[in-house]
Design an enzyme around this catalytic site. Structure first.
Site, PDB file in Angstrom:
ATOM      1  CE1 TYR A 106       2.174  42.609  70.356  1.00 24.92           C
ATOM      2  CE2 TYR A 106       0.854  42.333  68.213  1.00 24.92           C
ATOM      3  CZ  TYR A 106       0.936  41.844  69.597  1.00 24.92           C
ATOM      4  OH  TYR A 106       0.613  40.918  70.293  1.00 24.92           O
ATOM      5  CD1 TRP A 108       1.575  37.731  67.802  1.00 29.20           C
ATOM      6  CD2 TRP A 108       1.887  35.501  68.008  1.00 29.20           C
ATOM      7  NE1 TRP A 108       0.885  37.332  69.026  1.00 29.20           N
ATOM      8  CE2 TRP A 108       1.009  36.009  69.013  1.00 29.20           C
ATOM      9  CE3 TRP A 108       2.139  34.265  67.870  1.00 29.20           C
ATOM     10  CZ2 TRP A 108       0.680  35.271  70.085  1.00 29.20           C
ATOM     11  CZ3 TRP A 108       1.839  33.404  68.938  1.00 29.20           C
ATOM     12  CH2 TRP A 108       0.992  34.147  70.289  1.00 29.20           C
TER      13      TRP A 108
HETATM   14  N1  LIG Z   1      -5.510  29.276  65.187  1.00 35.41           N
HETATM   15  C1  LIG Z   1      -5.351  30.394  65.669  1.00 35.41           C
HETATM   16  N2  LIG Z   1      -5.396  30.535  67.074  1.00 35.41           N
HETATM   17  C2  LIG Z   1      -4.827  31.675  67.525  1.00 35.41           C
HETATM   18  C3  LIG Z   1      -4.678  32.658  66.950  1.00 35.41           C
HETATM   19  C4  LIG Z   1      -4.510  32.867  65.522  1.00 35.41           C
HETATM   20  O1  LIG Z   1      -4.201  33.667  64.794  1.00 35.41           O
HETATM   21  N3  LIG Z   1      -5.062  31.500  65.059  1.00 35.41           N
HETATM   22  N4  LIG Z   1      -3.967  34.060  67.624  1.00 35.41           N
HETATM   23  C5  LIG Z   1      -3.538  33.594  68.954  1.00 35.41           C
HETATM   24  C6  LIG Z   1      -3.565  34.865  69.698  1.00 35.41           C
HETATM   25  S1  LIG Z   1      -1.999  36.077  69.174  1.00 35.41           S
HETATM   26  C7  LIG Z   1      -4.319  35.203  70.831  1.00 35.41           C
HETATM   27  S2  LIG Z   1      -4.087  36.840  71.440  1.00 35.41           S
HETATM   28  C8  LIG Z   1      -5.221  34.489  71.084  1.00 35.41           C
HETATM   29  C9  LIG Z   1      -6.934  35.110  71.580  1.00 35.41           C
HETATM   30  O2  LIG Z   1      -7.495  34.420  71.965  1.00 35.41           O
HETATM   31  P1  LIG Z   1      -9.096  35.051  72.355  1.00 35.41           P
HETATM   32  O3  LIG Z   1      -9.191  36.545  72.474  1.00 35.41           O
HETATM   33  O4  LIG Z   1      -9.682  33.897  73.222  1.00 35.41           O
HETATM   34  O5  LIG Z   1      -9.557  34.683  70.786  1.00 35.41           O
HETATM   35  P2  LIG Z   1     -10.901  35.249  69.711  1.00 35.41           P
HETATM   36  O6  LIG Z   1     -11.094  34.073  68.625  1.00 35.41           O
HETATM   37  O7  LIG Z   1     -10.641  36.483  69.312  1.00 35.41           O
HETATM   38  O8  LIG Z   1     -12.012  35.019  70.626  1.00 35.41           O
HETATM   39  C10 LIG Z   1     -12.681  33.780  71.379  1.00 35.41           C
HETATM   40  C11 LIG Z   1     -14.350  34.040  71.332  1.00 35.41           C
HETATM   41  O9  LIG Z   1     -14.696  35.182  72.308  1.00 35.41           O
HETATM   42  C12 LIG Z   1     -16.006  35.327  71.868  1.00 35.41           C
HETATM   43  N5  LIG Z   1     -16.206  36.762  72.392  1.00 35.41           N
HETATM   44  C13 LIG Z   1     -15.856  38.005  71.222  1.00 35.41           C
HETATM   45  N6  LIG Z   1     -16.340  38.982  72.093  1.00 35.41           N
HETATM   46  C14 LIG Z   1     -16.841  38.428  73.217  1.00 35.41           C
HETATM   47  C15 LIG Z   1     -17.863  39.154  74.052  1.00 35.41           C
HETATM   48  O10 LIG Z   1     -17.819  40.448  74.244  1.00 35.41           O
HETATM   49  N7  LIG Z   1     -18.264  38.497  75.197  1.00 35.41           N
HETATM   50  C16 LIG Z   1     -18.056  37.014  75.006  1.00 35.41           C
HETATM   51  N8  LIG Z   1     -18.914  36.395  76.022  1.00 35.41           N
HETATM   52  N9  LIG Z   1     -17.535  36.249  74.108  1.00 35.41           N
HETATM   53  C17 LIG Z   1     -16.885  37.087  73.096  1.00 35.41           C
HETATM   54  C18 LIG Z   1     -15.883  35.006  70.242  1.00 35.41           C
HETATM   55  O11 LIG Z   1     -17.192  34.529  69.924  1.00 35.41           O
HETATM   56  C19 LIG Z   1     -14.633  34.500  69.959  1.00 35.41           C
HETATM   57  O12 LIG Z   1     -14.988  33.073  69.304  1.00 35.41           O
HETATM   58  O13 LIG Z   1      -5.497  33.446  70.176  1.00 35.41           O
HETATM   59  C20 LIG Z   1      -4.311  32.595  69.875  1.00 35.41           C
HETATM   60  N10 LIG Z   1      -5.049  31.581  68.914  1.00 35.41           N
HETATM   61  N1  LIG Z   2      -9.741  43.471  64.423  1.00 36.15           N
HETATM   62  C1  LIG Z   2      -8.936  42.916  65.261  1.00 36.15           C
HETATM   63  N2  LIG Z   2      -7.761  42.962  64.958  1.00 36.15           N
HETATM   64  C2  LIG Z   2      -6.694  42.081  65.690  1.00 36.15           C
HETATM   65  C3  LIG Z   2      -7.394  41.177  66.813  1.00 36.15           C
HETATM   66  C4  LIG Z   2      -8.555  41.320  66.882  1.00 36.15           C
HETATM   67  O1  LIG Z   2      -9.237  40.519  67.641  1.00 36.15           O
HETATM   68  N3  LIG Z   2      -9.336  41.859  66.081  1.00 36.15           N
HETATM   69  N4  LIG Z   2      -6.098  40.392  67.311  1.00 36.15           N
HETATM   70  C5  LIG Z   2      -5.008  41.176  67.469  1.00 36.15           C
HETATM   71  C6  LIG Z   2      -4.093  40.117  68.136  1.00 36.15           C
HETATM   72  S1  LIG Z   2      -4.792  39.453  69.430  1.00 36.15           S
HETATM   73  C7  LIG Z   2      -2.754  40.087  67.649  1.00 36.15           C
HETATM   74  S2  LIG Z   2      -1.496  39.347  68.687  1.00 36.15           S
HETATM   75  C8  LIG Z   2      -2.355  40.855  66.470  1.00 36.15           C
HETATM   76  C9  LIG Z   2      -1.219  40.011  65.667  1.00 36.15           C
HETATM   77  O2  LIG Z   2      -0.534  40.785  64.605  1.00 36.15           O
HETATM   78  P1  LIG Z   2       0.824  40.306  63.945  1.00 36.15           P
HETATM   79  O3  LIG Z   2       1.560  39.504  64.939  1.00 36.15           O
HETATM   80  O4  LIG Z   2       1.258  41.571  63.380  1.00 36.15           O
HETATM   81  O5  LIG Z   2      -0.037  39.527  62.888  1.00 36.15           O
HETATM   82  P2  LIG Z   2       0.940  38.473  61.827  1.00 36.15           P
HETATM   83  O6  LIG Z   2       0.137  38.079  60.832  1.00 36.15           O
HETATM   84  O7  LIG Z   2       1.325  37.301  62.780  1.00 36.15           O
HETATM   85  O8  LIG Z   2       2.281  39.290  61.286  1.00 36.15           O
HETATM   86  C10 LIG Z   2       3.361  38.776  61.644  1.00 36.15           C
HETATM   87  C11 LIG Z   2       4.251  39.122  60.367  1.00 36.15           C
HETATM   88  O9  LIG Z   2       5.647  38.456  60.347  1.00 36.15           O
HETATM   89  C12 LIG Z   2       6.184  38.333  59.134  1.00 36.15           C
HETATM   90  N5  LIG Z   2       7.109  37.021  59.313  1.00 36.15           N
HETATM   91  C13 LIG Z   2       7.320  35.907  59.713  1.00 36.15           C
HETATM   92  N6  LIG Z   2       8.556  35.550  60.071  1.00 36.15           N
HETATM   93  C14 LIG Z   2       9.213  36.627  59.846  1.00 36.15           C
HETATM   94  C15 LIG Z   2      10.714  36.641  60.002  1.00 36.15           C
HETATM   95  O10 LIG Z   2      11.517  35.741  60.501  1.00 36.15           O
HETATM   96  N7  LIG Z   2      11.019  37.747  59.747  1.00 36.15           N
HETATM   97  C16 LIG Z   2      10.485  39.029  59.500  1.00 36.15           C
HETATM   98  N8  LIG Z   2      10.809  40.121  59.197  1.00 36.15           N
HETATM   99  N9  LIG Z   2       9.083  38.820  59.271  1.00 36.15           N
HETATM  100  C17 LIG Z   2       8.432  37.589  59.405  1.00 36.15           C
HETATM  101  C18 LIG Z   2       4.569  37.556  58.556  1.00 36.15           C
HETATM  102  O11 LIG Z   2       4.844  37.273  57.000  1.00 36.15           O
HETATM  103  C19 LIG Z   2       3.786  38.496  58.882  1.00 36.15           C
HETATM  104  O12 LIG Z   2       3.505  39.486  58.043  1.00 36.15           O
HETATM  105  O13 LIG Z   2      -3.362  41.015  65.485  1.00 36.15           O
HETATM  106  C20 LIG Z   2      -4.397  41.746  66.362  1.00 36.15           C
HETATM  107  N10 LIG Z   2      -5.487  42.250  65.391  1.00 36.15           N
HETATM  108 MO   LIG Z   3      -2.491  38.004  70.297  1.00 44.05          MO
END
Ligand SMILES: Nc1nc2c(c(=O)[nH]1)N[C@H]1C(S)=C(S)[C@@H](COP(=O)(O)OP(=O)(O)OC[C@H]3O[C@@H](n4cnc5c(=O)[nH]c(N)nc54)[C@H](O)[C@@H]3O)O[C@H]1N2
Ligand SMILES: Nc1nc2c(c(=O)[nH]1)N[C@H]1C(S)=C(S)[C@@H](COP(=O)(O)OP(=O)(O)OC[C@H]3O[C@@H](n4cnc5c(=O)[nH]c(N)nc54)[C@H](O)[C@@H]3O)O[C@H]1N2
Ligand SMILES: [Mo]
Length: 751
Positions: A106, A108
């Site tokens: 898993y 990004w």
């Molecule tokens: N800048 C930036 N943008 C991102 C990412 C990032 O790392 N950085 N990650 C991307 C990824 S991989 C994903 S999956 C998406 C995730 O997108 P989301 O899951 O929508 O993102 P979150 O910021 O975890 O949550 C959004 C809001 O939901 C609210 N929330 C949390 N739990 C609850 C609940 O139980 N009820 C209600 N009503 N609200 C709640 C929180 O207040 C939070 O600010 O974001 C993407 N966008």
């Molecule tokens: N407690 C909690 N945890 C969460 C979440 C939450 O809401 N709450 N949100 C979750 C969600 S929605 C997501 S999507 C995950 C995201 O979890 P990840 O996708 O695992 O997080 P990243 O930090 O984007 O990790 C990407 C890694 O790839 C490396 N990388 C970048 N480019 C390259 C490349 O070209 N090659 C290689 N080999 N490596 C590279 C970066 O240095 C980084 O370490 O986290 C989850 N974790």
């Molecule tokens: Mo995500």
């Protein structure tokens, strides 16, 4: 020079000697602040410069080892490292079978279409006979399993790629009722990147004609330009509010019974449940108010407003990253069905407005170039968030989607493009899991905590150090992403790494082509014009912006017999006989409220509900050492945001250090007070690098929330992450202040 990342397309300036990125900027007023991390991040001391082997593994050989994560590394020449890796893969493959290799999975990584870390790794592992894989994701793992039962697999896919668009909302929607708000900062990110940031502009346009209601524990979950109305809901209690809204619709005669009869099955079970005839508890607004702290009158009045206008119900992804995370999605869809507007322009249900920048852009794109992964003959898999369970319980079986998954015994994990110390929960448990491995191999650009737990670390080139092609779904341009600077140190393209490993193992990864030839090949397989030469010279090609006209449900609404959903009934299943037949203790056939363990009503010592949200100034953990990310830190650590009343009760003021505890672990955070968050609730962004360098003070002194979170699945149906929520206690920290060492490389010596 132009480059592309998941956080957008932007310009980089290169130093006179051609070796360094010295500036990164975008003229776009909606550009992501994460761009500001790239200059410092790409040349940071935390870059992995040479192939590195953990000394303990080098000296003692493969085997379980609880000292992973400590100790020093020996830098070796590439040939030595590749020989060791090839020999070890061969040992595991022949001694235990390919299922003993976990194709870690898993993550990004980076945005290009060719140098996509996981596609590269998977293709390589497939070329040597396959691997145990993971399914679903951390983003919406619960929905991915649930929704196919309710609206069919195709419907669930369409809901991601062809939802009601922001433009539809602007034109038709009167009321956007959003559980979890619409976070602007989350729209800065698009999987694969976009040529221009359009998400927040489209949302802003919709906000001018559409009344937005933000049901959340945080006021600023709906960004300021939307001028949204804030209705406070305690985290993890939305399902109760949704059921009460349905209760009002039923009792006050506002439910669309014709729609329910024609397009759904199971409305009667839902009616009986909300009226209390099946369990003795009427799901009234008063009942929901005691659970959610949302005033009953507000719920009642909202139900009436929703029924009177064209209403779109949005559930953001985070709601389902909790215990029983499928329930708010199930209940949100059910609520939209009772309103009867599913399939009408701008009406019904969406699941991701504000979660990603590409959600609802309203454009279908052409096929994009893709690097083929080959075929994996190994049948074993896990739902991705069960990684620690897999490593700790070989041979065990878990329920999943009505069946069972059996964990094979894993000897070797190979990870590329992901950071489990960012994405997984309960890091102590993850460390225990990783210590069971014989060998852990990681390709990384930086010395992340994951790299620091590996036995072999192979340095990977970054996006700006290789030629690639980039575009996201619904993008306006397919971009050439040319190499801007040479790879740092001895870093290499992963394509090169796998080609060399495959050669050593008698496998074929590259098909006789180099990476530039592959770039041309995947381009030409996807498009016939312009020629690859013209495409590269022009820096890209514009893509047709063909708007789709709504949605999954339009045809279905027009004629549910001719265009049935691909569910057992052909209709929307508000009661799923399939789900009911699974006989699970925690998921019934219809949406239900059951108390989670992580909510304010649990009482006890852990008295603040911590929201673990996406970081505004970085992507996950990527480039946390960069300038933009560091600018958000308080007292040099990740901020903990809480209400001034909660801060005062704990003797905390802005800028203080707080010790945050849960049953899983402890961390240090910098205090930030705000009335934008409900009392009883706190918020930390995910993604601060795990720093275990002062364990006598805290498990992480840099503020990685995943030392606090629980490694508990959403449910026995979906087995997804529940990491969005955890109960914590917070006290003032006034001990000696430990330095942050997360971004220092481990001790390195030369062989
Ligand atoms: N800048 C930036 N943008 C991102 C990412 C990032 O790392 N950085 N990650 C991307 C990824 S991989 C994903 S999956 C998406 C995730 O997108 P989301 O899951 O929508 O993102 P979150 O910021 O975890 O949550 C959004 C809001 O939901 C609210 N929330 C949390 N739990 C609850 C609940 O139980 N009820 C209600 N009503 N609200 C709640 C929180 O207040 C939070 O600010 O974001 C993407 N966008
Ligand atoms: N407690 C909690 N945890 C969460 C979440 C939450 O809401 N709450 N949100 C979750 C969600 S929605 C997501 S999507 C995950 C995201 O979890 P990840 O996708 O695992 O997080 P990243 O930090 O984007 O990790 C990407 C890694 O790839 C490396 N990388 C970048 N480019 C390259 C490349 O070209 N090659 C290689 N080999 N490596 C590279 C970066 O240095 C980084 O370490 O986290 C989850 N974790
Ligand atoms: Mo995500």
């Amino acid at each position: 020079m132009e480059t592309s990342a998941h956080w957008g397309t932007y310009l980089v300036e290169v130093s006179a000697d051609g070796r360094d990125i010295v500036a990164a900027r975008s003229p776009d007023p909606d550009a992501a602040p994460a761009i500001g991390n790239v200059v410092a991040g790409n040349r940071h001391r935390s870059r992995v410069a040479r192939p590195s082997i953990r000394r303990g593994w080098l000296e003692r050989g493969p085997g379980p080892d609880s000292s992973r994560g400590t100790g020093e590394y020996v830098e070796v020449p590439w040939d030595t490292a590749l020989d060791l890796v090839a020999r070890e893969l061969q040992r595991v493959r022949s001694g235990f079978g390919n299922q003993a290799i976990f194709g870690g999975s898993y993550g990004w990584g980076s945005a290009g279409r060719l140098h996509h870390a996981q596609s590269q790794l998977h293709r390589f592992l497939n070329s040597i006979g396959g691997y145990t894989r993971s399914v679903n994701d951390y983003s919406r793992g619960a929905s991915m399993v649930l929704l196919p039962h309710l609206i069919g697999a195709q419907g669930a896919l369409d809901l991601r790629y062809k939802p009601v668009s922001w433009a539809d909302a602007a034109e038709h929607t009167d009321l956007l009722v959003s559980f979890g708000g619409v976070r602007r900062s989350n729209m800065w990110v698009v999987p694969g990147g976009h040529a221009r940031h359009v998400g927040s502009g489209l949302a802003r346009a919709a906000g001018r004609t559409t009344r937005v209601v933000n049901l959340s524990a945080q006021r600023d979950d709906a960004f300021a330009d939307l001028d949204a109305e804030w209705i406070g809901v305690m985290p993890a209690t939305d399902t109760a509010v949704m059921l009460a809204l349905i209760h009002v619709l039923v009792v006050d005669g506002l439910a669309d019974d014709e729609f329910l009869a024609r397009y759904t099955v199971g409305a009667d079970e839902v009616r009986r449940y909300v009226l209390g005839s099946s369990d003795g508890i009427p799901k009234t607004p008063e009942w929901a108010s005691a659970i959610s702290r949302t005033p009953a009158e507000v719920i009642r009045e909202l139900a009436h407003r929703m029924a009177a206008r064209r209403t779109l119900v949005n559930v953001v992804y985070s709601l389902q990253r909790g215990e029983r995370g499928e329930q708010p999605v199930f209940a949100g869809l059910t609520l939209a069905a009772f309103l009867g507007q599913i399939g009408l322009p701008g009406g019904g249900f969406v699941h991701g407005f504000g979660s990603m920048g590409d959600y609802g852009v309203g454009v279908t794109g052409p096929r994009l170039p893709t690097f083929p992964q080959g075929h994996n003959p190994v049948p074993d898999f896990i739902p991705c968030a069960r990684i620690s369970d897999l490593l700790l319980n070989p041979g065990a079986e878990i329920p999943y989607n009505g069946g069972t998954v059996r964990f094979p015994e894993i000897k070797l994990a190979y990870w590329a493009g992901g950071n489990p110390f960012h994405h997984h929960q309960d890091l102590r448990r993850l460390r225990d899991g990783l210590s069971t491995l014989d060998t852990f191999i990681v390709n990384e650009t930086h010395w992340t905590p994951t790299a620091r737990h590996a036995d072999v670390v192979l340095p990977a080139a970054t996006t700006v150090e290789r030629d690639d092609i980039a575009a996201g779904a619904g993008d306006s341009r397919l971009r050439a992403v040319p190499r801007a600077v040479p790879p740092r140190g001895e870093a290499r393209e992963e394509f090169w790494i796998y080609s060399r490993l495959a050669e050593r193992m008698g496998a074929d990864f590259a098909e006789g082509l180099d990476s530039w030839q592959w770039l041309r090949r995947i381009y030409e397989e996807a498009r016939s014009e312009p020629s690859f030469e013209d495409f590269w010279r022009d820096g890209g090609v514009d893509l047709p912006q063909e708007p789709y006209r709504d949605t999954v449900f339009t045809d279905f609404r027009a004629d549910p017999v001719a265009f049935p959903l691909r569910t057992p009934s052909g209709r929307i299943e508000l009661f799923s006989a399939t789900l009911a037949s699974f006989g699970l203790a925690d998921v019934a056939g219809h949406a239900q409220w059951r108390e989670p363990t992580q909510w304010w009503g649990a009482g006890g010592e852990f008295d603040l509900h911590l929201l673990c949200t996406q970081p505004s100034h970085r992507l996950h953990s990527q480039l946390d050492m960069g300038t933009a990310s560091q600018s958000t830190k308080i007292a040099g650590r990740e901020p903990l945001r809480l209400h001034p009343v909660d801060a005062a009760a704990r003797g905390l003021a802005d800028g203080d250090l707080a010790l945050v505890r849960s049953p899983q672990g402890t961390l240090l955070a910098g205090v930030l007070t705000s009335t934008d968050v409900l009392p009883g609730v706190a918020r930390m962004h995910t993604g601060a690098w795990y720093d275990p360098s002062a364990p006598h003070i805290a498990d992480c002194v840099n503020g990685n929330v995943n030392v606090l979170t629980r490694d508990a699945p959403t449910s026995t149906l979906t087995q997804a992450t529940s990491g969005a929520h955890v109960l914590v206690s917070v006290t003032h920290y006034d001990g000696p202040v430990p330095p942050v060492r997360a971004y220092d490389p481990p001790p390195l010596s030369e062989s």
